[in-house]
Design a protein around this motif. Structure first.
Motif, PDB file in Angstrom:
ATOM      1  N   PRO A   1       0.836  -1.203   0.000  1.00 10.53           N
ATOM      2  CA  PRO A   1       0.000   0.000   0.000  1.00 10.53           C
ATOM      3  C   PRO A   1       0.874   1.257   0.000  1.00 10.53           C
ATOM      4  O   PRO A   1       2.032   1.220   0.398  1.00 10.53           O
ATOM      5  CB  PRO A   1      -0.790  -0.116   1.308  1.00 10.53           C
ATOM      6  N   ALA A   2       0.309   2.334  -0.446  1.00  5.20           N
ATOM      7  CA  ALA A   2       1.049   3.601  -0.453  1.00  5.20           C
ATOM      8  C   ALA A   2       1.119   4.139   0.976  1.00  5.20           C
ATOM      9  O   ALA A   2       0.132   4.073   1.720  1.00  5.20           O
ATOM     10  CB  ALA A   2       0.347   4.596  -1.360  1.00  5.20           C
ATOM     11  N   PRO A   3       2.265   4.668   1.378  1.00  5.59           N
ATOM     12  CA  PRO A   3       2.357   5.243   2.717  1.00  5.59           C
ATOM     13  C   PRO A   3       1.488   6.502   2.811  1.00  5.59           C
ATOM     14  O   PRO A   3       1.357   7.253   1.853  1.00  5.59           O
ATOM     15  CB  PRO A   3       3.835   5.572   2.889  1.00  5.59           C
ATOM     16  N   VAL A   4       0.885   6.700   3.995  1.00  2.00           N
ATOM     17  CA  VAL A   4       0.030   7.873   4.195  1.00  2.00           C
ATOM     18  C   VAL A   4       0.800   9.026   4.823  1.00  2.00           C
ATOM     19  O   VAL A   4       0.355  10.167   4.767  1.00  2.00           O
ATOM     20  CB  VAL A   4      -1.206   7.526   5.049  1.00  2.00           C
ATOM     21  N   ALA A   5       1.938   8.711   5.418  1.00  2.00           N
ATOM     22  CA  ALA A   5       2.751   9.750   6.064  1.00  2.00           C
ATOM     23  C   ALA A   5       4.156   9.203   6.263  1.00  2.00           C
ATOM     24  O   ALA A   5       4.455   8.072   5.875  1.00  2.00           O
ATOM     25  CB  ALA A   5       2.140  10.140   7.406  1.00  2.00           C
TER      26      ALA A   5
ATOM     27  N   SER B   1      23.891   2.746  11.633  1.00  2.00           N
ATOM     28  CA  SER B   1      24.607   3.026  12.876  1.00  2.00           C
ATOM     29  C   SER B   1      23.593   3.101  14.005  1.00  2.00           C
ATOM     30  O   SER B   1      22.465   3.554  13.816  1.00  2.00           O
ATOM     31  CB  SER B   1      25.337   4.375  12.786  1.00  2.00           C
ATOM     32  N   VAL B   2      23.993   2.667  15.191  1.00  2.00           N
ATOM     33  CA  VAL B   2      23.111   2.746  16.360  1.00  2.00           C
ATOM     34  C   VAL B   2      22.800   4.209  16.629  1.00  2.00           C
ATOM     35  O   VAL B   2      23.677   5.066  16.620  1.00  2.00           O
ATOM     36  CB  VAL B   2      23.783   2.102  17.595  1.00  2.00           C
ATOM     37  N   GLY B   3      21.518   4.507  16.799  1.00  2.00           N
ATOM     38  CA  GLY B   3      21.073   5.862  17.068  1.00  2.00           C
ATOM     39  C   GLY B   3      20.813   6.682  15.814  1.00  2.00           C
ATOM     40  O   GLY B   3      20.343   7.821  15.901  1.00  2.00           O
ATOM     41  N   GLN B   4      21.110   6.136  14.648  1.00  2.00           N
ATOM     42  CA  GLN B   4      20.877   6.854  13.390  1.00  2.00           C
ATOM     43  C   GLN B   4      19.390   7.124  13.214  1.00  2.00           C
ATOM     44  O   GLN B   4      18.560   6.264  13.437  1.00  2.00           O
ATOM     45  CB  GLN B   4      21.406   6.016  12.216  1.00  2.00           C
ATOM     46  N   ALA B   5      19.054   8.337  12.842  1.00  2.00           N
ATOM     47  CA  ALA B   5      17.656   8.707  12.599  1.00  2.00           C
ATOM     48  C   ALA B   5      17.291   8.318  11.170  1.00  2.00           C
ATOM     49  O   ALA B   5      18.009   8.637  10.223  1.00  2.00           O
ATOM     50  CB  ALA B   5      17.453  10.192  12.825  1.00  2.00           C
ATOM     51  N   LEU B   6      16.152   7.619  11.022  1.00  2.00           N
ATOM     52  CA  LEU B   6      15.677   7.218   9.708  1.00  2.00           C
ATOM     53  C   LEU B   6      14.274   7.742   9.496  1.00  2.00           C
ATOM     54  O   LEU B   6      13.419   7.663  10.391  1.00  2.00           O
ATOM     55  CB  LEU B   6      15.635   5.695   9.585  1.00  2.00           C
ATOM     56  N   VAL B   7      14.019   8.276   8.338  1.00  2.00           N
ATOM     57  CA  VAL B   7      12.650   8.649   7.940  1.00  2.00           C
ATOM     58  C   VAL B   7      12.016   7.364   7.431  1.00  2.00           C
ATOM     59  O   VAL B   7      12.568   6.699   6.536  1.00  2.00           O
ATOM     60  CB  VAL B   7      12.657   9.747   6.852  1.00  2.00           C
ATOM     61  N   VAL B   8      10.873   6.998   8.017  1.00  2.00           N
ATOM     62  CA  VAL B   8      10.221   5.734   7.639  1.00  2.00           C
ATOM     63  C   VAL B   8       8.806   6.015   7.155  1.00  2.00           C
ATOM     64  O   VAL B   8       8.155   6.990   7.583  1.00  2.00           O
ATOM     65  CB  VAL B   8      10.174   4.736   8.824  1.00  2.00           C
ATOM     66  N   PRO B   9       8.299   5.181   6.252  1.00  2.00           N
ATOM     67  CA  PRO B   9       6.912   5.338   5.792  1.00  2.00           C
ATOM     68  C   PRO B   9       5.940   4.849   6.861  1.00  2.00           C
ATOM     69  O   PRO B   9       6.237   3.924   7.603  1.00  2.00           O
ATOM     70  CB  PRO B   9       6.849   4.481   4.536  1.00  2.00           C
ATOM     71  N   VAL B  10       4.794   5.498   6.932  1.00  2.00           N
ATOM     72  CA  VAL B  10       3.746   5.085   7.862  1.00  2.00           C
ATOM     73  C   VAL B  10       2.556   4.597   7.019  1.00  2.00           C
ATOM     74  O   VAL B  10       2.097   5.307   6.137  1.00  2.00           O
ATOM     75  CB  VAL B  10       3.302   6.242   8.778  1.00  2.00           C
ATOM     76  N   TYR B  11       2.098   3.378   7.308  1.00  2.00           N
ATOM     77  CA  TYR B  11       0.958   2.801   6.603  1.00  2.00           C
ATOM     78  C   TYR B  11      -0.214   2.704   7.562  1.00  2.00           C
ATOM     79  O   TYR B  11      -0.047   2.574   8.761  1.00  2.00           O
ATOM     80  CB  TYR B  11       1.305   1.392   6.100  1.00  2.00           C
ATOM     81  N   ARG B  12      -1.398   2.769   7.067  1.00  2.00           N
ATOM     82  CA  ARG B  12      -2.579   2.617   7.940  1.00  2.00           C
ATOM     83  C   ARG B  12      -3.352   1.410   7.536  1.00  2.00           C
ATOM     84  O   ARG B  12      -3.394   0.955   6.499  1.00  2.00           O
ATOM     85  CB  ARG B  12      -3.477   3.851   7.834  1.00  2.00           C
TER      86      ARG B  12
ATOM     87  N   ASN C   1      12.951  -0.845   0.219  1.00  2.00           N
ATOM     88  CA  ASN C   1      13.163   0.041  -0.932  1.00  2.00           C
ATOM     89  C   ASN C   1      12.718   1.465  -0.620  1.00  2.00           C
ATOM     90  O   ASN C   1      13.389   2.433  -0.989  1.00  2.00           O
ATOM     91  CB  ASN C   1      12.429  -0.487  -2.162  1.00  2.00           C
ATOM     92  N   GLN C   2      11.604   1.615   0.084  1.00  2.00           N
ATOM     93  CA  GLN C   2      11.131   2.956   0.447  1.00  2.00           C
ATOM     94  C   GLN C   2      12.032   3.601   1.496  1.00  2.00           C
ATOM     95  O   GLN C   2      12.280   4.802   1.444  1.00  2.00           O
ATOM     96  CB  GLN C   2       9.688   2.904   0.927  1.00  2.00           C
ATOM     97  N   LEU C   3      12.527   2.803   2.451  1.00  2.00           N
ATOM     98  CA  LEU C   3      13.460   3.338   3.451  1.00  2.00           C
ATOM     99  C   LEU C   3      14.717   3.894   2.767  1.00  2.00           C
ATOM    100  O   LEU C   3      15.179   4.995   3.089  1.00  2.00           O
ATOM    101  CB  LEU C   3      13.874   2.250   4.445  1.00  2.00           C
ATOM    102  N   ARG C   4      15.241   3.124   1.827  1.00  2.00           N
ATOM    103  CA  ARG C   4      16.445   3.566   1.126  1.00  2.00           C
ATOM    104  C   ARG C   4      16.174   4.824   0.298  1.00  2.00           C
ATOM    105  O   ARG C   4      17.002   5.733   0.250  1.00  2.00           O
ATOM    106  CB  ARG C   4      16.987   2.443   0.253  1.00  2.00           C
TER     107      ARG C   4
END
Length: 128
Positions: free
Chosen positions: A69-73, A117-128, A103-106
């Motif tokens: 599904p497409a991420p909503v946020a 790396s430990v503590g690295q901030a990642l932008v992640v997709p949110v699905y509902r 693939n979306q994370l990358r």
């Protein structure tokens, strides 16, 4: 003197399979038409199968992304000790195919490698 027996040997054209069948012009023409139709049918079936493979290659090439599904946020998560992209994908979207989330994370994070790396901030997709 012992007598030699010929047994069941057939001589000459006595066997029915060895005699050529007389063929009329109409029968020969019908046989050529049948052979031509069989060749055309084989070519058409081959072309249809090639077209089917082509369609599956187009559709199936990105099946995982199409089935996700497409991420909503988006959201931000921090990498925990020992986590990989696979485990982060499982944590943020357990119901979505892993490879599609990876693939979306990358893509969201502009990653060229899979190292984290430990503590690295990642932008992640949110699905509902």
């Amino acid at each position: 003197a012992p007598r030699h027996s010929r047994g069941t040997e057939c001589g000459g054209n006595a066997h029915p399979r060895s005699r050529p069948r007389p063929q009329t012009a109409a029968a020969a023409s019908a046989e050529r038409v049948f052979a031509r139709r069989r060749s055309v049918a084989g070519i058409l079936v081959g072309a249809a199968l090639a077209g089917l493979v082509w369609v599956f290659a187009l559709v199936g090439g990105d099946y995982e992304a199409a089935s996700a599904p497409a991420p909503v946020a988006t959201s931000v998560v921090h990498v925990r000790g020992g986590e990989t992209l696979n485990s982060v994908a499982a944590r943020v979207a357990p119901e979505v195919p892993r490879q599609a989330v990876i693939n979306q994370l990358r893509a969201l994070n502009g990653m060229t490698t899979t190292s984290l790396s430990v503590g690295q901030a990642l932008v992640v997709p949110v699905y509902r």
